[in-house]
Design a protein around this motif. Structure first.
Motif, PDB file in Angstrom:
ATOM      1  N   THR A   4      -2.724 -32.141 -31.117  1.00 59.98           N
ATOM      2  CA  THR A   4      -3.499 -30.706 -31.315  1.00 59.98           C
ATOM      3  C   THR A   4      -4.747 -30.904 -31.907  1.00 59.98           C
ATOM      4  O   THR A   4      -5.030 -31.703 -32.477  1.00 59.98           O
ATOM      5  CB  THR A   4      -2.260 -30.157 -32.294  1.00 59.98           C
ATOM      6  N   ARG A  33      -5.899 -22.261 -31.285  1.00 55.88           N
ATOM      7  CA  ARG A  33      -5.192 -23.571 -31.648  1.00 55.88           C
ATOM      8  C   ARG A  33      -4.683 -24.163 -30.518  1.00 55.88           C
ATOM      9  O   ARG A  33      -3.711 -23.514 -29.625  1.00 55.88           O
ATOM     10  CB  ARG A  33      -3.957 -23.287 -32.655  1.00 55.88           C
ATOM     11  N   VAL A  34      -4.830 -25.274 -30.193  1.00 58.73           N
ATOM     12  CA  VAL A  34      -4.503 -26.014 -28.903  1.00 58.73           C
ATOM     13  C   VAL A  34      -3.602 -26.961 -29.081  1.00 58.73           C
ATOM     14  O   VAL A  34      -3.439 -27.907 -30.151  1.00 58.73           O
ATOM     15  CB  VAL A  34      -5.442 -26.747 -28.267  1.00 58.73           C
ATOM     16  N   TRP A  35      -2.456 -27.045 -28.471  1.00 56.31           N
ATOM     17  CA  TRP A  35      -1.385 -28.094 -28.293  1.00 56.31           C
ATOM     18  C   TRP A  35      -1.592 -28.723 -26.769  1.00 56.31           C
ATOM     19  O   TRP A  35      -1.364 -28.052 -25.842  1.00 56.31           O
ATOM     20  CB  TRP A  35       0.052 -27.638 -28.441  1.00 56.31           C
ATOM     21  N   TYR A  71       3.035 -19.284 -33.638  1.00 53.19           N
ATOM     22  CA  TYR A  71       3.596 -19.441 -32.214  1.00 53.19           C
ATOM     23  C   TYR A  71       3.484 -21.048 -32.154  1.00 53.19           C
ATOM     24  O   TYR A  71       3.440 -21.286 -30.953  1.00 53.19           O
ATOM     25  CB  TYR A  71       2.827 -18.543 -31.316  1.00 53.19           C
ATOM     26  N   GLY A  95       3.808 -23.294 -28.833  1.00 52.05           N
ATOM     27  CA  GLY A  95       2.635 -24.225 -28.331  1.00 52.05           C
ATOM     28  C   GLY A  95       3.258 -25.748 -28.218  1.00 52.05           C
ATOM     29  O   GLY A  95       3.114 -26.317 -27.268  1.00 52.05           O
ATOM     30  N   GLU A  96       3.937 -26.220 -29.254  1.00 54.64           N
ATOM     31  CA  GLU A  96       4.531 -27.483 -29.353  1.00 54.64           C
ATOM     32  C   GLU A  96       5.375 -27.809 -28.250  1.00 54.64           C
ATOM     33  O   GLU A  96       5.569 -28.834 -27.654  1.00 54.64           O
ATOM     34  CB  GLU A  96       5.050 -27.871 -30.733  1.00 54.64           C
ATOM     35  N   ALA A 154       3.516 -27.937 -24.548  1.00 58.38           N
ATOM     36  CA  ALA A 154       2.705 -29.103 -24.469  1.00 58.38           C
ATOM     37  C   ALA A 154       3.747 -30.291 -24.166  1.00 58.38           C
ATOM     38  O   ALA A 154       3.342 -31.160 -23.609  1.00 58.38           O
ATOM     39  CB  ALA A 154       1.878 -29.263 -25.788  1.00 58.38           C
ATOM     40  N   ALA A 209      -1.156 -25.587 -24.172  1.00 60.03           N
ATOM     41  CA  ALA A 209      -0.889 -24.156 -24.776  1.00 60.03           C
ATOM     42  C   ALA A 209      -1.943 -23.911 -25.934  1.00 60.03           C
ATOM     43  O   ALA A 209      -2.185 -24.795 -26.661  1.00 60.03           O
ATOM     44  CB  ALA A 209       0.532 -24.273 -25.492  1.00 60.03           C
ATOM     45  N   VAL A 210      -2.526 -22.522 -26.026  1.00 57.70           N
ATOM     46  CA  VAL A 210      -3.481 -22.232 -26.601  1.00 57.70           C
ATOM     47  C   VAL A 210      -3.040 -21.025 -27.316  1.00 57.70           C
ATOM     48  O   VAL A 210      -2.723 -19.839 -26.905  1.00 57.70           O
ATOM     49  CB  VAL A 210      -4.868 -22.118 -26.256  1.00 57.70           C
ATOM     50  N   SER A 211      -2.965 -21.089 -28.598  1.00 57.75           N
ATOM     51  CA  SER A 211      -2.729 -19.712 -29.486  1.00 57.75           C
ATOM     52  C   SER A 211      -3.974 -19.222 -29.833  1.00 57.75           C
ATOM     53  O   SER A 211      -4.572 -19.852 -30.534  1.00 57.75           O
ATOM     54  CB  SER A 211      -1.869 -19.921 -30.728  1.00 57.75           C
TER      55      SER A 211
END
Length: 752
Positions: free
Chosen positions: A208, A262-264, A294, A298-299, A302, A308-310
């Motif tokens: 992340t 926020r990136v996973w 979320y 995302g987790e 991924a 996945a990006v929130s």
């Protein structure tokens, strides 16, 4: 000589000024120790009301500081107002405990204005009166208890009483935030997992990180501590009403909106690329950030091989202090497209975590509430942004799938998004107190496919699910405080179970759409395929794909009192009419359907028959394999007008009859395939009276028409009558209503 001295006394009436001063000096003469201690009750009620206001008017400083600020202000305000009222009462000369009365009147006025922001006068005054009455009763009980105890001085009693009641008030408020009555549901871990569960983590390890403007002062992960710097974007072409106070709070304006995410990301091989999924929140309070809510999606995504990006769009949300920017709905979609462009730039830039990892030909979007509408607008971007040259590169990206959670569906610039050849999934909770109408159904109806393609659309309606619990940061209640206290939480699914449903369906949807996994397709056609993996509640689902051969959607003509083409009704006790489908608020869904009503019980059958001179349209692939139609049970409307001497009955049933090109018929009960979907009525508020008056009456109707798709295998009709030959074509379809009174709604009839 005696001297006689006479002293003459004359009584002079005191001046008005001296009389008023005397009364003022006696202001508190009736506020005995009992009444002073009893003030603790109204003080606690006042603190409770202001604590609710603090929850509904966040400053961004945090809940603890907000509560301290509001409670301190309330206490100071109560002190001055109560004493002022006491002095006024003394001037009038009323022999009452004036300070106590002043405190009570402060409570009444403050509670009224706190609730008056959102609700009607009737609700505000009733809630204020009840809250004040509770405070008075609590105070009197406190006073009596301390009167029975011959302990320390009055001041000590008063302080002790106020501490106790104040602490109780704060505990109640905190309890409202973190608790609520929820339905006890068996956890997925305890169920028979006979099929692969898409809600379970995949095989990838997950890393992340965050990207942002580097200037965010409220969210350090997008500010000084961000991992990757993104560009800001200028939305001044769309936003013309941006509060200067919003700029003071955020430290940026509409000309420099940040791209924060926020990136996973899965940890795979260096040459492996992954589909991209953006997740976007809805219109929660601006100061109460939504994008981290979320992480559970995302987790999961991924771990199953997606990036996945929130997306942070909190700066477009409503604030009680600064309102909401104009054109926010349009800008939500625009910002999503800007994120796609930014990620594409990152993916082409060596040294960034995205470099070489993003497959821009496989993109999915997930949206909640207004975010659910924004993702549809982002796909249909030409309807709003055709002249925006800054979005020219968007046409290079391939958005294949949209998953909308309780989406809104408001017209923007007089139009709605229309989807063509894209997979669409929408999930709606029946107990949603925010988006209480199933607006995703409207977008579902406006989604279409090129004949013969594999694109599909699906919906899932969940009894017991509400709006806020799809986001872990939104709490339990769908309306912000103070009005949120009036919502009913009985029979809610727990947040864990509600989000489990979202994980299962959204993960399966993205696997199907972006990884082209076919094993999950059955759960979109029929939710019963996923029941071993889901909580026990009522579900209703719709499904359609590009292989559907339509017989009728009841849209053939504009005369809603005529029968559909090729349709006839038989029997004396059957009524029919074509109607525009309505949501809970009685607004049109942009679709038409057929109402069939069996008016009286009896032996005679009530029949609605569709027939064709030669044969019904056939699938291009060959003889039909599935008969498909959407049906909504409308018997609740009969119950509303039921006479006392005509009790409710439950022996209504439906049978389906097909006739082939040779005149051979086969007939089966609908219950052989599935029972009629029965939705429980929802009481959104604490009392039925509030249903009629709260939020402009939006909860007035306990349910709406929710369609269930039925897909009946033609082979079972052949089994029932081996002489029935569907390969000779279908000449008629009959819906036969039997037994007691009944009412149904039909739509989208055809075959696969």
């Amino acid at each position: 000589m005696d001297l006689q001295i006479q002293t003459q006394f004359s009584l002079r009436k005191p001046t008005l000024r001296s009389r008023m001063m005397r009364r003022i000096r006696r202001t508190y003469q009736y506020d005995t120790r009992f009444w002073r201690i009893s003030i603790a009750g109204p003080w606690g009620a006042g603190m409770f009301a202001f604590a609710l206001a603090a929850l509904g008017l966040p400053t961004g400083l945090g809940l603890g500081l907000d509560l301290l600020l509001f409670l301190f202000t309330a206490t100071v305000g109560m002190f001055f107002v109560a004493h002022t009222i006491a002095v006024l009462l003394s001037l009038i000369g009323l022999p009452v405990p004036r300070l106590f009365i002043g405190t009570v009147l402060f409570d009444l006025g403050a509670a009224y204005f706190i609730f008056d922001n959102d609700e009607s006068f009737k609700i505000s005054i009733i809630v204020a009166a009840i809250l004040t009455l509770i405070g008075v009763i609590a105070g009197l009980i406190t006073g009596l208890l301390f009167k029975l105890y011959n302990g320390s001085r009055t001041g000590s009693h008063l302080r002790t009483g106020m501490k106790i009641i104040g602490a109780l008030s704060i505990c109640i408020v905190i309890g409202l935030v973190v608790s609520g009555s929820t339905k006890s549901i068996q956890s997925v871990a305890d169920l028979d997992q006979s099929m692969d569960n898409p809600a379970e983590p995949g095989t990838y390890a997950v890393t992340t990180f965050n990207y942002g403007s580097g200037k965010d002062i409220w969210q350090p992960e997008f500010g000084a501590k961000t991992d990757l710097i993104s560009q800001s974007v200028d939305a001044s072409a769309y936003i013309t009403n941006w509060s200067k106070y919003r700029t003071m709070y955020l430290r940026y304006d509409e000309k420099a909106l940040p791209l924060n995410g926020r990136v996973w990301m899965p940890e795979g091989s260096s040459d492996e690329s992954y589909p991209l999924i953006l997740i976007v929140h809805g219109n929660h309070l601006m100061e109460d950030y939504s994008d981290a809510g979320y992480a559970y999606l995302g987790e999961l995504l991924a771990s199953r091989g997606f990036i996945a990006v929130s997306v942070d769009e909190n700066f477009l949300n409503y604030s009680a202090w600064t309102g909401i920017p104009n054109n926010d709905m349009k800008v939500r979609a625009w910002v999503l497209l800007k994120h796609l462009q930014q990620i594409h730039t990152f993916a082409q830039s060596p040294g960034t975590p995205f470099f070489g990892k993003v497959d821009m030909s496989r993109i999915g979007l997930i949206g909640h509430s207004r975010g659910g509408q924004a993702i549809a607008m982002a796909v249909d971007y030409a309807s709003w942004f055709k002249s925006d040259a800054t979005l020219d590169s968007v046409k290079e990206f391939n958005i294949r799938a949209l998953a909308a959670i309780a989406p809104t569906d408001k017209k923007v610039d007089g139009i709605n998004a229309k989807l063509k050849d894209i997979n669409y999934l929408t999930i709606q909770g029946a107990n949603d107190g925010d988006v209480s109408d199933f607006d995703g159904d409207r977008q579902y109806n406006r989604s279409s496919f090129t004949k013969g393609t594999d694109f599909f659309k699906a919906s899932l309606y969940v009894q017991g699910a509400n709006h806020s619990q799809f986001n872990t940061d939104w709490g339990l209640r769908d309306i912000s405080f103070p009005s949120g206290i009036l919502l009913n939480r009985d029979q809610f699914l727990s947040g864990v179970n509600q989000r489990m449903i979202a994980k299962l369906y959204i993960s399966a949807f993205m696997e199907t759409s972006l990884h082209e996994e076919t094993r999950y397709m059955p759960l979109f056609r029929d939710f019963r395929e996923a029941l071993p993996l889901m909580p026990e509640t009522t579900y209703i689902n719709q499904y359609e794909d590009g292989h559907f051969t339509m017989w009728t959607r009841f849209e053939e003509d504009s005369n809603r009192q005529s029968l559909p083409k090729n349709g006839t009704a038989e029997g004396e006790n059957i009524l029919w009419r074509e109607v525009e489908t309505k949501n809970r608020g009685k607004s049109n869904k942009g679709d038409h359907a057929l109402i069939l009503e069996r008016t009286q019980p009896g032996q005679e059958e009530s029949v609605y028959r569709m027939s064709w001179p030669y044969q019904a349209p056939q699938p291009t692939e060959g003889p039909p394999e599935l008969l498909s139609f959407a049906l909504a049970d409308q018997r609740r409307e009969l119950d509303e007008i039921e006479e006392q001497d005509n009790p409710k009955t439950d022996h209504f049933s439906i049978e389906i009859e097909l006739m082939d090109g040779n005149g051979m018929k086969s007939r089966l009960p609908l219950s052989q395939f599935r029972e009629l979907p029965a939705l429980s009525e929802v009481q959104f508020t604490l009392h039925p009276w509030l249903e009629l008056h709260m939020s402009d009456g939006k909860y007035n109707n306990p349910t709406e028409a929710i369609f269930q798709t039925y897909q009946l295998p033609i082979a079972e009709f052949v089994d029932a009558n081996p002489e029935f030959a569907p390969d000779q074509g279908i000449k008629s379809l009959s819906f036969i209503l039997i037994g007691d009174r009944g009412k149904i709604m039909l739509d989208d009839i055809g075959v696969y």
